[in-house]
Design a protein around this motif. Structure first.
Motif, PDB file in Angstrom:
ATOM      1  N   GLY A  80       0.962  -1.172  -0.048  1.00  0.00           N
ATOM      2  CA  GLY A  80      -0.031  -0.029  -0.130  1.00  0.00           C
ATOM      3  C   GLY A  80       0.771   1.179   0.183  1.00  0.00           C
ATOM      4  O   GLY A  80       1.980   1.448   0.509  1.00  0.00           O
ATOM      5  N   SER A  82      -0.615   4.439   0.621  1.00  0.00           N
ATOM      6  CA  SER A  82      -1.447   5.453   1.288  1.00  0.00           C
ATOM      7  C   SER A  82      -1.242   5.360   2.648  1.00  0.00           C
ATOM      8  O   SER A  82      -1.125   4.043   3.201  1.00  0.00           O
ATOM      9  CB  SER A  82      -2.989   5.445   1.058  1.00  0.00           C
ATOM     10  OG  SER A  82      -3.174   5.875  -0.392  1.00  0.00           O
ATOM     11  N   THR A  83      -0.779   6.325   3.537  1.00  0.00           N
ATOM     12  CA  THR A  83      -0.801   6.131   5.051  1.00  0.00           C
ATOM     13  C   THR A  83      -1.627   6.880   5.738  1.00  0.00           C
ATOM     14  O   THR A  83      -1.944   8.104   5.160  1.00  0.00           O
ATOM     15  CB  THR A  83       0.674   6.620   5.604  1.00  0.00           C
ATOM     16  OG1 THR A  83       0.959   7.777   5.241  1.00  0.00           O
ATOM     17  CG2 THR A  83       1.595   5.484   4.894  1.00  0.00           C
ATOM     18  N   LEU A 104      -6.880   5.765   2.080  1.00  0.00           N
ATOM     19  CA  LEU A 104      -7.441   4.796   1.242  1.00  0.00           C
ATOM     20  C   LEU A 104      -7.643   3.520   1.841  1.00  0.00           C
ATOM     21  O   LEU A 104      -6.490   2.824   2.483  1.00  0.00           O
ATOM     22  CB  LEU A 104      -6.767   4.658  -0.035  1.00  0.00           C
ATOM     23  CG  LEU A 104      -7.411   3.759  -1.290  1.00  0.00           C
ATOM     24  CD1 LEU A 104      -8.454   4.403  -1.669  1.00  0.00           C
ATOM     25  CD2 LEU A 104      -6.217   3.790  -2.308  1.00  0.00           C
ATOM     26  N   PRO A 106      -7.492  -0.187   2.820  1.00  0.00           N
ATOM     27  CA  PRO A 106      -6.330  -1.528   2.208  1.00  0.00           C
ATOM     28  C   PRO A 106      -6.859  -2.138   0.882  1.00  0.00           C
ATOM     29  O   PRO A 106      -6.061  -2.342   0.032  1.00  0.00           O
ATOM     30  CB  PRO A 106      -6.244  -2.102   3.638  1.00  0.00           C
ATOM     31  CG  PRO A 106      -6.877  -1.447   4.679  1.00  0.00           C
ATOM     32  CD  PRO A 106      -7.981  -0.397   4.213  1.00  0.00           C
ATOM     33  N   GLU A 109      -6.063  -0.211  -2.202  1.00  0.00           N
ATOM     34  CA  GLU A 109      -4.960   0.317  -2.397  1.00  0.00           C
ATOM     35  C   GLU A 109      -4.119   0.005  -3.470  1.00  0.00           C
ATOM     36  O   GLU A 109      -3.405   0.791  -4.284  1.00  0.00           O
ATOM     37  CB  GLU A 109      -3.707  -0.146  -1.088  1.00  0.00           C
ATOM     38  CG  GLU A 109      -4.172   0.845   0.162  1.00  0.00           C
ATOM     39  CD  GLU A 109      -3.359   0.216   1.524  1.00  0.00           C
ATOM     40  OE1 GLU A 109      -2.399  -0.512   1.089  1.00  0.00           O
ATOM     41  OE2 GLU A 109      -3.344   1.114   2.170  1.00  0.00           O
ATOM     42  N   THR A 112      -3.763   2.275  -6.493  1.00  0.00           N
ATOM     43  CA  THR A 112      -2.654   3.535  -6.486  1.00  0.00           C
ATOM     44  C   THR A 112      -1.525   3.256  -7.311  1.00  0.00           C
ATOM     45  O   THR A 112      -0.820   4.272  -7.459  1.00  0.00           O
ATOM     46  CB  THR A 112      -2.525   3.927  -5.063  1.00  0.00           C
ATOM     47  OG1 THR A 112      -1.940   2.826  -4.528  1.00  0.00           O
ATOM     48  CG2 THR A 112      -3.754   4.085  -4.215  1.00  0.00           C
ATOM     49  N   TYR A 294      -9.279  10.217  -3.700  1.00  0.00           N
ATOM     50  CA  TYR A 294      -8.087   9.773  -2.950  1.00  0.00           C
ATOM     51  C   TYR A 294      -6.820  10.281  -4.283  1.00  0.00           C
ATOM     52  O   TYR A 294      -6.961   9.874  -5.321  1.00  0.00           O
ATOM     53  CB  TYR A 294      -7.621   8.552  -2.703  1.00  0.00           C
ATOM     54  CG  TYR A 294      -9.011   8.064  -1.720  1.00  0.00           C
ATOM     55  CD1 TYR A 294      -8.774   8.252  -0.328  1.00  0.00           C
ATOM     56  CD2 TYR A 294      -9.959   7.444  -2.095  1.00  0.00           C
ATOM     57  CE1 TYR A 294      -9.416   7.654   0.505  1.00  0.00           C
ATOM     58  CE2 TYR A 294     -10.731   7.056  -1.118  1.00  0.00           C
ATOM     59  CZ  TYR A 294     -10.535   6.970   0.086  1.00  0.00           C
ATOM     60  OH  TYR A 294     -11.505   6.556   1.096  1.00  0.00           O
TER      61      TYR A 294
END
Length: 295
Positions: A80, A82-83, A104, A106, A109, A112, A294
């Motif tokens: 992933g 995003s954090t 976002l 999981p 993810e 992305t 996102y």
């Protein structure tokens, strides 16, 4: 005509019908297999793992409940990009929703890091990617008519299974008030065949969101209605600017699932549309409203 001659003619006719039906069945299975290969190729080109497509509500994996997915400050999952935002850095408002951006989920993810440019190098009419985690995952096509992708795969090759594609009059940037997305309902539950499960309340509860990635943004849609819509009804009208509330009311009144979600006129909507079993003048629709974008 003697009974013997009549019997022979009937035998020949039945044999012809049997051979034709068998040939059509073989042809359909061959096309299904080719289509599956095409979309496996799309997943590989895009850099996405093979999805665990649902085949029946009882066998479908259950993502975390919608109420808890966005509350976890440290969602679990492998990989992933995003954090979650830290307390010192409050989330920024997204331009399209006006709400603070969450992390976002999981299960979405992979969208992305997917490579839509690689798909567009093969077919520039790839507008994005549609994903219902654990249910379906396909490229989205957009061209100047609503016929071509009824019987052509995402790569432009002929296949009766077709593609998942946008209404030709919709903008491929997903910024319209209402965007229509079409796909065949296949007997093996591929393409939009799985949408029939959304007539079941429990299936919606397990799969309440879908996502659309365009290579820059990932849009999250909350499913608020599912029903069989008349092809002459408001769902398929393209002049909704003066009828937004009528459109929302129409969908809520007809929905066969109870979501307790009340959209607003300033929401943006995407409708997933396929054929039902009830006739040519109806379509099965699964409707989502945009709730998050996102970057």
């Amino acid at each position: 005509m003697s009974r013997k001659t009549l019997y022979k003619l009937l035998t020949v006719l039945l044999a012809a019908v049997f051979l034709f039906s068998g040939g059509m069945l073989i042809f359909r299975q061959v096309e299904y297999s080719r289509s599956a290969g095409d979309y496996e190729d799309a997943l590989q080109v895009a850099g996405l793992a093979r999805p665990n497509n649902a085949r029946a509500p009882a066998d479908s994996p259950s993502p975390p409940p919608a109420s808890s997915r966005l509350e976890d400050s440290t969602p679990e999952g492998e990989g992933g990009l995003s954090t979650p935002a830290s307390p010192e850095s409050p989330p920024e408002d997204t331009e399209e929703t006006g709400r603070p951006q969450e992390a976002l989920p999981p299960e979405a993810e992979p969208l992305t890091w997917m490579d839509l440019d690689a798909l567009r190098a093969i077919n520039p009419e790839v507008a994005g990617w549609l994903d219902i985690p654990g249910v379906l995952s396909y490229p989205l096509l957009h061209t100047q008519n609503n016929q071509f992708y009824l019987d052509h795969s995402w790569n432009g090759g002929y296949n009766v299974c077709g593609s998942i594609f946008l209404e030709c009059t919709n903008s491929p940037d997903f910024l319209d008030f209402h965007t229509l997305v079409y796909g065949h309902r296949l007997d093996n539950d591929s393409m939009f065949g799985v949408l029939r499960f959304y007539e079941d309340q429990s299936f919606w509860q397990e799969h309440p969101y879908f996502y659309i990635a365009d290579g820059t943004l990932v849009r999250e849609y909350e499913i608020f209605a599912a029903f069989e819509a008349d092809v002459t009804g408001l769902v398929y009208r393209l002049d909704l600017e003066e009828h937004k509330q009528d459109f929302i009311d129409y969908c809520l009144e007809r929905s066969t699932i109870q979501t307790n979600i009340i959209p607003a006129e300033d929401d943006a909507f995407v409708t997933l549309s396929t054929c039902p079993r009830s006739g040519y003048d109806q379509r099965l629709v699964v409707m989502g409203r945009l709730v998050e974008v996102y970057a």
